[in-house]
Design a protein around this motif. Structure first.
Motif, PDB file in Angstrom:
ATOM      1  N   LYS A  47      34.600  39.839  38.817  1.00  0.00           N
ATOM      2  CA  LYS A  47      35.601  40.094  37.766  1.00  0.00           C
ATOM      3  C   LYS A  47      35.115  41.167  36.793  1.00  0.00           C
ATOM      4  O   LYS A  47      35.811  42.136  36.527  1.00  0.00           O
ATOM      5  CB  LYS A  47      35.892  38.798  36.994  1.00  0.00           C
ATOM      6  CG  LYS A  47      36.346  37.637  37.861  1.00  0.00           C
ATOM      7  CD  LYS A  47      36.650  36.407  37.036  1.00  0.00           C
ATOM      8  CE  LYS A  47      35.439  35.822  36.327  1.00  0.00           C
ATOM      9  NZ  LYS A  47      34.416  35.252  37.236  1.00  0.00           N
ATOM     10  N   THR A  48      33.925  40.966  36.258  1.00  0.00           N
ATOM     11  CA  THR A  48      33.397  41.929  35.303  1.00  0.00           C
ATOM     12  C   THR A  48      33.224  43.298  35.954  1.00  0.00           C
ATOM     13  O   THR A  48      33.549  44.330  35.366  1.00  0.00           O
ATOM     14  CB  THR A  48      32.051  41.427  34.741  1.00  0.00           C
ATOM     15  OG1 THR A  48      32.276  40.206  34.044  1.00  0.00           O
ATOM     16  CG2 THR A  48      31.442  42.425  33.787  1.00  0.00           C
ATOM     17  N   THR A  49      32.712  43.312  37.170  1.00  0.00           N
ATOM     18  CA  THR A  49      32.516  44.579  37.871  1.00  0.00           C
ATOM     19  C   THR A  49      33.846  45.319  38.014  1.00  0.00           C
ATOM     20  O   THR A  49      33.918  46.529  37.799  1.00  0.00           O
ATOM     21  CB  THR A  49      31.888  44.324  39.247  1.00  0.00           C
ATOM     22  OG1 THR A  49      30.699  43.553  39.071  1.00  0.00           O
ATOM     23  CG2 THR A  49      31.544  45.622  39.942  1.00  0.00           C
ATOM     24  N   SER A  87      33.995  43.441  26.099  1.00  0.00           N
ATOM     25  CA  SER A  87      33.134  43.032  27.194  1.00  0.00           C
ATOM     26  C   SER A  87      32.717  41.579  27.033  1.00  0.00           C
ATOM     27  O   SER A  87      32.885  40.977  25.983  1.00  0.00           O
ATOM     28  CB  SER A  87      31.900  43.921  27.262  1.00  0.00           C
ATOM     29  OG  SER A  87      31.012  43.590  26.215  1.00  0.00           O
ATOM     30  N   GLN A  88      32.157  41.050  28.105  1.00  0.00           N
ATOM     31  CA  GLN A  88      31.685  39.676  28.099  1.00  0.00           C
ATOM     32  C   GLN A  88      30.617  39.487  27.028  1.00  0.00           C
ATOM     33  O   GLN A  88      30.559  38.462  26.366  1.00  0.00           O
ATOM     34  CB  GLN A  88      31.111  39.365  29.485  1.00  0.00           C
ATOM     35  CG  GLN A  88      31.215  37.933  29.893  1.00  0.00           C
ATOM     36  CD  GLN A  88      30.915  37.729  31.371  1.00  0.00           C
ATOM     37  OE1 GLN A  88      30.945  38.666  32.171  1.00  0.00           O
ATOM     38  NE2 GLN A  88      30.631  36.506  31.748  1.00  0.00           N
ATOM     39  N   ALA A  89      29.791  40.542  26.826  1.00  0.00           N
ATOM     40  CA  ALA A  89      28.706  40.438  25.849  1.00  0.00           C
ATOM     41  C   ALA A  89      29.185  40.711  24.426  1.00  0.00           C
ATOM     42  O   ALA A  89      28.469  40.446  23.479  1.00  0.00           O
ATOM     43  CB  ALA A  89      27.597  41.423  26.216  1.00  0.00           C
ATOM     44  N   LEU A 163      40.158  42.286  28.474  1.00  0.00           N
ATOM     45  CA  LEU A 163      39.382  41.252  27.794  1.00  0.00           C
ATOM     46  C   LEU A 163      38.565  40.478  28.823  1.00  0.00           C
ATOM     47  O   LEU A 163      39.118  39.827  29.709  1.00  0.00           O
ATOM     48  CB  LEU A 163      40.317  40.276  27.069  1.00  0.00           C
ATOM     49  CG  LEU A 163      41.277  40.846  26.024  1.00  0.00           C
ATOM     50  CD1 LEU A 163      42.297  39.794  25.604  1.00  0.00           C
ATOM     51  CD2 LEU A 163      40.498  41.337  24.821  1.00  0.00           C
ATOM     52  N   ASP A 164      37.246  40.578  28.721  1.00  0.00           N
ATOM     53  CA  ASP A 164      36.391  39.852  29.666  1.00  0.00           C
ATOM     54  C   ASP A 164      35.989  38.516  29.039  1.00  0.00           C
ATOM     55  O   ASP A 164      35.168  38.474  28.138  1.00  0.00           O
ATOM     56  CB  ASP A 164      35.156  40.683  30.014  1.00  0.00           C
ATOM     57  CG  ASP A 164      34.524  40.247  31.339  1.00  0.00           C
ATOM     58  OD1 ASP A 164      34.959  39.217  31.889  1.00  0.00           O
ATOM     59  OD2 ASP A 164      33.599  40.942  31.815  1.00  0.00           O
ATOM     60  N   GLU A 165      36.583  37.462  29.527  1.00  0.00           N
ATOM     61  CA  GLU A 165      36.357  36.105  29.012  1.00  0.00           C
ATOM     62  C   GLU A 165      36.524  36.020  27.498  1.00  0.00           C
ATOM     63  O   GLU A 165      35.592  35.645  26.776  1.00  0.00           O
ATOM     64  CB  GLU A 165      34.981  35.595  29.432  1.00  0.00           C
ATOM     65  CG  GLU A 165      34.854  35.532  30.929  1.00  0.00           C
ATOM     66  CD  GLU A 165      33.633  34.756  31.386  1.00  0.00           C
ATOM     67  OE1 GLU A 165      33.094  33.958  30.599  1.00  0.00           O
ATOM     68  OE2 GLU A 165      33.234  34.939  32.541  1.00  0.00           O
ATOM     69  N   PRO A 166      37.708  36.339  27.020  1.00  0.00           N
ATOM     70  CA  PRO A 166      37.909  36.405  25.561  1.00  0.00           C
ATOM     71  C   PRO A 166      37.771  35.067  24.862  1.00  0.00           C
ATOM     72  O   PRO A 166      37.419  35.026  23.688  1.00  0.00           O
ATOM     73  CB  PRO A 166      39.345  36.924  25.424  1.00  0.00           C
ATOM     74  CG  PRO A 166      40.015  36.564  26.703  1.00  0.00           C
ATOM     75  CD  PRO A 166      38.955  36.647  27.754  1.00  0.00           C
TER      76      PRO A 166
HETATM   77 MG   LIG Z   1      31.828  38.401  34.244  1.00  0.00          MG
END
Ligand SMILES: [Mg+2]
Ligand SMILES: Nc1ncnc2c1ncn2[C@@H]1O[C@H](COP(=O)(O)OP(=O)(O)OP(=O)(O)O)[C@@H](O)[C@H]1O
Lengths: 328, 253
Positions: A47-49, A87-89, A163-166
């Motif tokens: 997903k993130t990629t 991002s997730q971070a 939105l990565d895992e908002p």
């Molecule tokens: Mg991810």
């Protein structure tokens, strides 16, 4: 409506020494403008990629991607003007206050000084940041930080927001609040792509989802359609006179929309297409045959059932600890 | 226009971060003073300097410390990049239309200003103990030190971006640290070494700064050492910045 995002055969592998990880293996999907689109899948699914390729952060190995009408590989600079990415971070500055972070982000997008202050105040208001907006980010709780991260992605009113895992780390109230906010963004015409481990989130928030596993799409569609097509719903009922279970089964199997049925212990279990439509017909049929129904249970299938049906694994098991939280 | 605006924004961001990090400030300001306090008494015992007073020792030694400071100030921005890669800050900036050169130049300039402040403290303390500062010479030295610092910082930032992790980055930086410092003759005069060491010193950019700093500090403005330092550092700094910007432009995690 025209597609805000078109992804065709997207691929990415990471080579490190001897091993090659094929993180994304030919993903294809399209996102209509002004909708909320969910990428769902267990840890490591890609997903993130995928998001990082769509946001110009990673070179694309194969396939094509168009975001907001612009080819990502050919015109990354134009894409950057039109998108926001959380991002997730996260990536807020720890040593700056929330407001300072928002100001800098807006300025980097070229906002004029006069408009910036108003926009920052608006975001502080809309994402409920005011109790801590003037504190350094270092002192924030996980959920406060996440809300700031989302605000940072919104400063320049992007056409497409990634939105990565908002909602990871948000409490139920703030999660619901953010859902509302995302919904209203989409209603105002923003296209939102989000990844999530929370099945109910995808279910409640997304107009469409793709379920990704091992870098490939295993299912796609609206959450409703996916759940219906792939597994249907499960209708179980018990009757007052256990001797009439067979009669009951025989009777209801003739009802339109009942896909199949079995007797499971003291219950009749049916797979039905659309439970709410089929239920009255089933009850009517039983009444006509003189079978007294004692209890009825209609279980709506979850996206986990979809994942299970397509991969033979449960998303919760595949997803590790974080996905378990999602199951509650 | 866009570039200068972005550089300005990121410069202030970095400068604020430095100011809000009291530990870093304290260490940054006190390390060069510590060098001075610990080395000056030692050097006072060297044959050539014996009995000539603290002022003479400082004249000999302080320019070297300034050079050393220029070199070590360059590593800071690289370490910061490693941290910001992990915290997602770099990705956040890379998705914005921010000029890639500004992402590099902002932090470098911020650290450079900090370095000049530490330099000033060091020189002021030195003067109090008898250091003879020649204003014009010091000004030219500041330019040279800035060039070297910018070069080292660009190198360390680009290296951080390529190695991505603290272990790889620290290995490169520490690996270069010792030979660069030794060959430059900052702490020990290179003249004491055998001829091959003296020859090898000429591939060390810091060496040119150190040699120039000694003549500049005593007021020798137009010495060949100064010209040589400019001739080496200007193109090297340009090349390093160009390379680092390319690394920043290319998509890297
Ligand atoms: Mg991810
Ligand atoms: N820079 C990288 N180098 C090597 N492998 C990578 C890199 N980035 C991701 N991977 C690998 O690619 C695969 C997909 O990772 P990705 O981060 O896209 O997963 P994800 O779906 O976002 O998972 P999660 O839900 O845990 O965030 C994983 O196996 C991961 O280890």
């Amino acid at each position: 409506m025209t597609a805000a995002i078109e992804v065709d055969g997207l691929r990415k592998s990471f080579r490190s020494r001897a091993v090659t990880v094929e993180a994304v293996r030919g993903i294809t999907f399209a996102v209509p403008g002004g909708t909320v689109f969910g990428l769902l899948g267990p840890n490591g699914a890609g997903k993130t990629t995928t998001l990082r390729m769509l946001t110009t952060l990673l070179p694309i190995d194969g396939g094509t991607a168009t975001v907001a009408g612009v080819d990502v590989a050919r015109q990354p600079a134009t894409v950057r003007q039109r998108i926001g990415y959380v991002s997730q971070a996260g990536g807020a500055d720890d040593l700056a206050t929330g407001r300072e972070n928002l100001r800098l982000q807006g300025a980097l997008y070229g906002a004029a000084r006069g408009q910036l202050e108003g926009r920052v105040a608006e975001l502080v208001e809309r994402l409920d940041l005011s109790p801590f907006a003037d504190r350094r980010v270092r002192t924030y709780s996980g959920g406060q930080r996440r809300r700031l991260d989302v605000a940072l992605g919104l400063v320049h009113r992007p056409q497409v927001l990634f939105l990565d895992e908002p909602t990871t780390g948000l409490d139920p109230q703030n999660r619901a609040h953010l859902w509302e906010h995302v919904r209203s963004l989409a209603d105002d015409g923003t296209t939102v792509v989000l990844t999530t481990h929370y099945l109910e989130e995808a279910d409640a928030l997304c107009d469409q989802v793709v379920i990704v596993d091992h870098g490939q799409v295993v299912a796609e569609g609206t959450p409703e359609a996916l759940k219906r097509e792939v597994v249907g719903e499960s209708l179980s009922l018990t009757v007052r006179d256990p001797g009439r279970l067979d009669d009951a089964l025989g009777a209801v199997q003739a009802v339109d929309g009942v896909l199949d049925g079995t007797i499971d212990g003291a219950e009749v279990r049916l797979r039905v297409g659309d439970g709410s439509a089929v239920l009255p017909a089933v009850l009517g049929m039983l009444q006509a045959r003189g079978v007294d129904v004692e209890s009825v249970n209609l279980a709506r299938p979850s996206l986990d059932d979809v994942f299970l049906a397509r991969t033979g694994r449960s998303l919760r098991d595949a997803g590790g600890p974080r996905a378990e939280v999602a199951g509650e | 226009m866009k570039l200068t605006r972005d550089v300005g924004l990121l410069f202030w961001r970095s400068e604020l971060q430095l100011l809000r990090n009291p530990v870093w400030l304290l260490v940054g300001a006190s390390t060069p003073l510590l060098y001075l306090a610990l080395f000056t008494p030692l050097l006072g015992e060297l044959p050539g300097l014996h009995g000539r007073g603290t002022g003479a020792v400082l004249d000999e030694f302080l320019p070297g410390i300034l050079s050393l400071l220029a070199f070590s100030s360059g590593a800071g921005p690289g370490f910061n990049v490693i941290f910001e890669l992990q915290s997602g800050v770099i990705e956040r900036f890379r998705v914005t239309p921010t000029s890639r050169l500004a992402l590099l130049a902002g932090p470098i300039l911020a650290s450079m200003v900090a370095m000049f402040v530490f330099d000033a403290i060091l020189v002021a303390v030195g003067i109090a103990f008898g250091f003879h500062a020649h204003p014009a010479g010091m000004a030219v030295l500041a330019v040279l030190a800035g060039l070297l610092m910018a070069m080292v910082a660009a190198f360390s930032m680009a290296t951080a971006l390529t190695t991505k992790e603290i272990s790889g980055f620290a290995a490169v930086i520490n690996g270069l640290n010792l030979p660069v410092l030794l060959l430059a003759g900052v702490l020990l005069p290179i003249a004491l070494g055998p001829s091959w060491i003296r020859a090898l010193a000429h591939v060390d950019p810091l060496y040119y700064l150190v040699v120039a700093s000694r003549s500049l500090a005593t007021g020798g403005l137009a010495s060949s050492a100064t010209w040589e330092a400019f001739a080496v550092l200007v193109p090297l700094c340009g090349l390093t910045l160009a390379w680092a910007t390319r690394v920043y432009r290319r998509a890297v995690a």
